[in-house]
Design a protein around this motif. Structure first.
Motif, PDB file in Angstrom:
ATOM      1  N   PHE A 106       0.884  -1.167   0.000  1.00  5.87           N
ATOM      2  CA  PHE A 106       0.000   0.000   0.000  1.00  5.87           C
ATOM      3  C   PHE A 106       0.921   1.216   0.000  1.00  5.87           C
ATOM      4  N   MET A 107       0.985   1.972  -1.108  1.00  2.00           N
ATOM      5  CA  MET A 107       1.924   3.081  -1.255  1.00  2.00           C
ATOM      6  C   MET A 107       1.180   4.406  -1.353  1.00  2.00           C
ATOM      7  N   ILE A 108       1.596   5.398  -0.566  1.00  3.10           N
ATOM      8  CA  ILE A 108       0.964   6.719  -0.556  1.00  3.10           C
ATOM      9  C   ILE A 108       1.915   7.711  -1.226  1.00  3.10           C
ATOM     10  N   PHE A 109       1.380   8.493  -2.160  1.00  2.00           N
ATOM     11  CA  PHE A 109       2.167   9.490  -2.872  1.00  2.00           C
ATOM     12  C   PHE A 109       1.589  10.878  -2.675  1.00  2.00           C
ATOM     13  N   ARG A 110       2.484  11.864  -2.541  1.00  2.44           N
ATOM     14  CA  ARG A 110       2.118  13.276  -2.670  1.00  2.44           C
ATOM     15  C   ARG A 110       2.641  13.686  -4.028  1.00  2.44           C
ATOM     16  N   ASP A 111       1.733  14.052  -4.902  1.00  2.41           N
ATOM     17  CA  ASP A 111       2.069  14.297  -6.301  1.00  2.41           C
ATOM     18  C   ASP A 111       2.801  13.050  -6.823  1.00  2.41           C
ATOM     19  N   ASP A 112       4.052  13.127  -7.200  1.00  4.58           N
ATOM     20  CA  ASP A 112       4.702  11.920  -7.732  1.00  4.58           C
ATOM     21  C   ASP A 112       5.799  11.370  -6.811  1.00  4.58           C
ATOM     22  N   VAL A 113       5.787  11.790  -5.529  1.00  5.32           N
ATOM     23  CA  VAL A 113       6.795  11.338  -4.571  1.00  5.32           C
ATOM     24  C   VAL A 113       6.147  10.441  -3.522  1.00  5.32           C
ATOM     25  N   CYS A 114       6.713   9.253  -3.327  1.00  6.59           N
ATOM     26  CA  CYS A 114       6.186   8.341  -2.314  1.00  6.59           C
ATOM     27  C   CYS A 114       6.538   8.882  -0.932  1.00  6.59           C
ATOM     28  N   ILE A 115       5.522   9.022  -0.077  1.00  7.04           N
ATOM     29  CA  ILE A 115       5.736   9.553   1.283  1.00  7.04           C
ATOM     30  C   ILE A 115       5.395   8.516   2.352  1.00  7.04           C
ATOM     31  N   GLY A 116       4.960   7.340   1.959  1.00  7.29           N
ATOM     32  CA  GLY A 116       4.659   6.301   2.933  1.00  7.29           C
ATOM     33  C   GLY A 116       4.300   4.999   2.244  1.00  7.29           C
ATOM     34  N   ALA A 117       4.584   3.896   2.937  1.00  2.70           N
ATOM     35  CA  ALA A 117       4.233   2.582   2.400  1.00  2.70           C
ATOM     36  C   ALA A 117       3.990   1.618   3.554  1.00  2.70           C
ATOM     37  N   SER A 118       3.113   0.673   3.332  1.00  2.43           N
ATOM     38  CA  SER A 118       2.825  -0.381   4.299  1.00  2.43           C
ATOM     39  C   SER A 118       2.666  -1.679   3.539  1.00  2.43           C
ATOM     40  N   GLN A 119       2.805  -2.773   4.240  1.00  8.52           N
ATOM     41  CA  GLN A 119       2.527  -4.064   3.612  1.00  8.52           C
ATOM     42  C   GLN A 119       1.639  -4.878   4.539  1.00  8.52           C
ATOM     43  N   LEU A 120       0.816  -5.690   3.919  1.00  6.69           N
ATOM     44  CA  LEU A 120      -0.097  -6.563   4.641  1.00  6.69           C
ATOM     45  C   LEU A 120       0.141  -7.985   4.162  1.00  6.69           C
ATOM     46  N   PHE A 121       0.471  -8.892   5.074  1.00  9.06           N
ATOM     47  CA  PHE A 121       0.674 -10.290   4.722  1.00  9.06           C
ATOM     48  C   PHE A 121      -0.675 -10.992   4.718  1.00  9.06           C
ATOM     49  N   CYS A 122      -1.035 -11.554   3.595  1.00  9.99           N
ATOM     50  CA  CYS A 122      -2.278 -12.303   3.434  1.00  9.99           C
ATOM     51  C   CYS A 122      -1.922 -13.791   3.415  1.00  9.99           C
ATOM     52  N   ALA A 123      -2.016 -14.439   4.565  1.00  6.78           N
ATOM     53  CA  ALA A 123      -1.640 -15.845   4.690  1.00  6.78           C
ATOM     54  C   ALA A 123      -2.579 -16.756   3.913  1.00  6.78           C
ATOM     55  N   ASN A 124      -3.860 -16.409   3.923  1.00  6.68           N
ATOM     56  CA  ASN A 124      -4.864 -17.271   3.306  1.00  6.68           C
ATOM     57  C   ASN A 124      -5.597 -16.554   2.185  1.00  6.68           C
ATOM     58  N   ALA A 125      -5.670 -17.200   1.049  1.00 11.21           N
ATOM     59  CA  ALA A 125      -6.455 -16.664  -0.057  1.00 11.21           C
ATOM     60  C   ALA A 125      -7.924 -16.652   0.332  1.00 11.21           C
ATOM     61  N   ASN A 126      -8.676 -15.806  -0.337  1.00 14.10           N
ATOM     62  CA  ASN A 126     -10.135 -15.726  -0.142  1.00 14.10           C
ATOM     63  C   ASN A 126     -10.500 -15.338   1.289  1.00 14.10           C
ATOM     64  N   THR A 127      -9.655 -14.529   1.922  1.00 17.50           N
ATOM     65  CA  THR A 127      -9.916 -14.049   3.274  1.00 17.50           C
ATOM     66  C   THR A 127      -9.676 -12.541   3.291  1.00 17.50           C
ATOM     67  N   VAL A 128     -10.706 -11.781   3.559  1.00 22.71           N
ATOM     68  CA  VAL A 128     -10.582 -10.327   3.529  1.00 22.71           C
ATOM     69  C   VAL A 128      -9.811  -9.843   4.755  1.00 22.71           C
ATOM     70  N   GLU A 129      -8.829  -8.996   4.508  1.00 25.04           N
ATOM     71  CA  GLU A 129      -8.014  -8.363   5.546  1.00 25.04           C
ATOM     72  C   GLU A 129      -8.153  -6.853   5.373  1.00 25.04           C
ATOM     73  N   SER A 130      -7.784  -6.095   6.397  1.00 28.98           N
ATOM     74  CA  SER A 130      -7.832  -4.631   6.308  1.00 28.98           C
ATOM     75  C   SER A 130      -6.432  -4.055   6.449  1.00 28.98           C
ATOM     76  N   ILE A 131      -6.180  -3.004   5.693  1.00 28.39           N
ATOM     77  CA  ILE A 131      -4.917  -2.272   5.781  1.00 28.39           C
ATOM     78  C   ILE A 131      -5.255  -0.791   5.900  1.00 28.39           C
ATOM     79  N   SER A 132      -4.477  -0.076   6.705  1.00 30.74           N
ATOM     80  CA  SER A 132      -4.703   1.360   6.836  1.00 30.74           C
ATOM     81  C   SER A 132      -3.377   2.063   7.062  1.00 30.74           C
ATOM     82  N   ARG A 133      -3.383   3.332   6.802  1.00 28.71           N
ATOM     83  CA  ARG A 133      -2.189   4.162   6.976  1.00 28.71           C
ATOM     84  C   ARG A 133      -2.661   5.562   7.318  1.00 28.71           C
ATOM     85  N   SER A 134      -2.013   6.159   8.314  1.00 31.67           N
ATOM     86  CA  SER A 134      -2.320   7.518   8.723  1.00 31.67           C
ATOM     87  C   SER A 134      -1.001   8.203   9.067  1.00 31.67           C
ATOM     88  N   ARG A 135      -0.839   9.431   8.601  1.00 32.03           N
ATOM     89  CA  ARG A 135       0.434  10.115   8.826  1.00 32.03           C
ATOM     90  C   ARG A 135       0.288  11.609   8.576  1.00 32.03           C
TER      91      ARG A 135
END
Length: 161
Positions: free
Chosen positions: A81-110
């Motif tokens: 999950f990558m956040i950009f201001r204009d064309d510069v990346c200002i934050g990133a997160s990753q979410l490990f999805c161990a199981n297919a077909n299982t909804v997970e949530s990811i969020s980022r605040s900064r």
């Protein structure tokens, strides 16, 4: 026990000037990107949302908050999950999805300090670390509660003290 009293002079004069938001609707993709120590580029992944805020001061901060529901059709995948201001990346997160077909949530605040007045555009881009089909605010089976699984990117302009 009573709470200590705080004199008004001890409190900052921060104020929220404005709030803007954009809906992150259902998106499906297959884009991949390696998880490494290289800053993401604006060409990495797939853009799932964009939102523009017009800042009133070059001293303003922006509090961005973004979230999404994630599903994959393959076990053991990371969603980036990558956040950009204009064309510069200002934050990133990753979410490990161990199981297919299982909804997970990811969020980022900064907090972000663009240093400009005028319009600033924030965007979210998504990729997986290896081959899979990924689903944002959607599922492998298409169950999105009638389209109500949407989330948002929210931008708040916070005036300087």
């Amino acid at each position: 026990m009573s709470q200590p009293k705080i004199h008004p002079s001890q409190v900052g004069s921060t104020a929220i000037k404005q709030v803007v938001s954009s809906v992150i609707g259902p998106t499906t993709g297959t884009a991949t990107r390696a998880i490494n120590n290289v800053t993401p580029l604006i060409t990495d992944g797939v853009e799932i949302a964009t939102c523009t805020i017009t800042l009133s001061s070059n001293q303003s901060r922006v509090l961005y908050t973004a979230s999404a529901n994630v599903d994959t059709n393959t076990n053991n995948r990371n969603i980036i999950f990558m956040i950009f201001r204009d064309d510069v990346c200002i934050g990133a997160s990753q979410l490990f999805c161990a199981n297919a077909n299982t909804v997970e949530s990811i969020s980022r605040s900064r907090y972000d300090y663009p240093g400009v007045s005028g319009p600033v555009t924030y965007s979210i881009r998504v990729a997986a670390d290896a081959a899979t089909t990924w689903y944002i605010n959607d599922t492998v089976s298409g169950n999105t509660f009638g389209g109500l699984m949407n989330t948002s990117i929210i931008l708040e302009e916070i005036l300087p003290e």
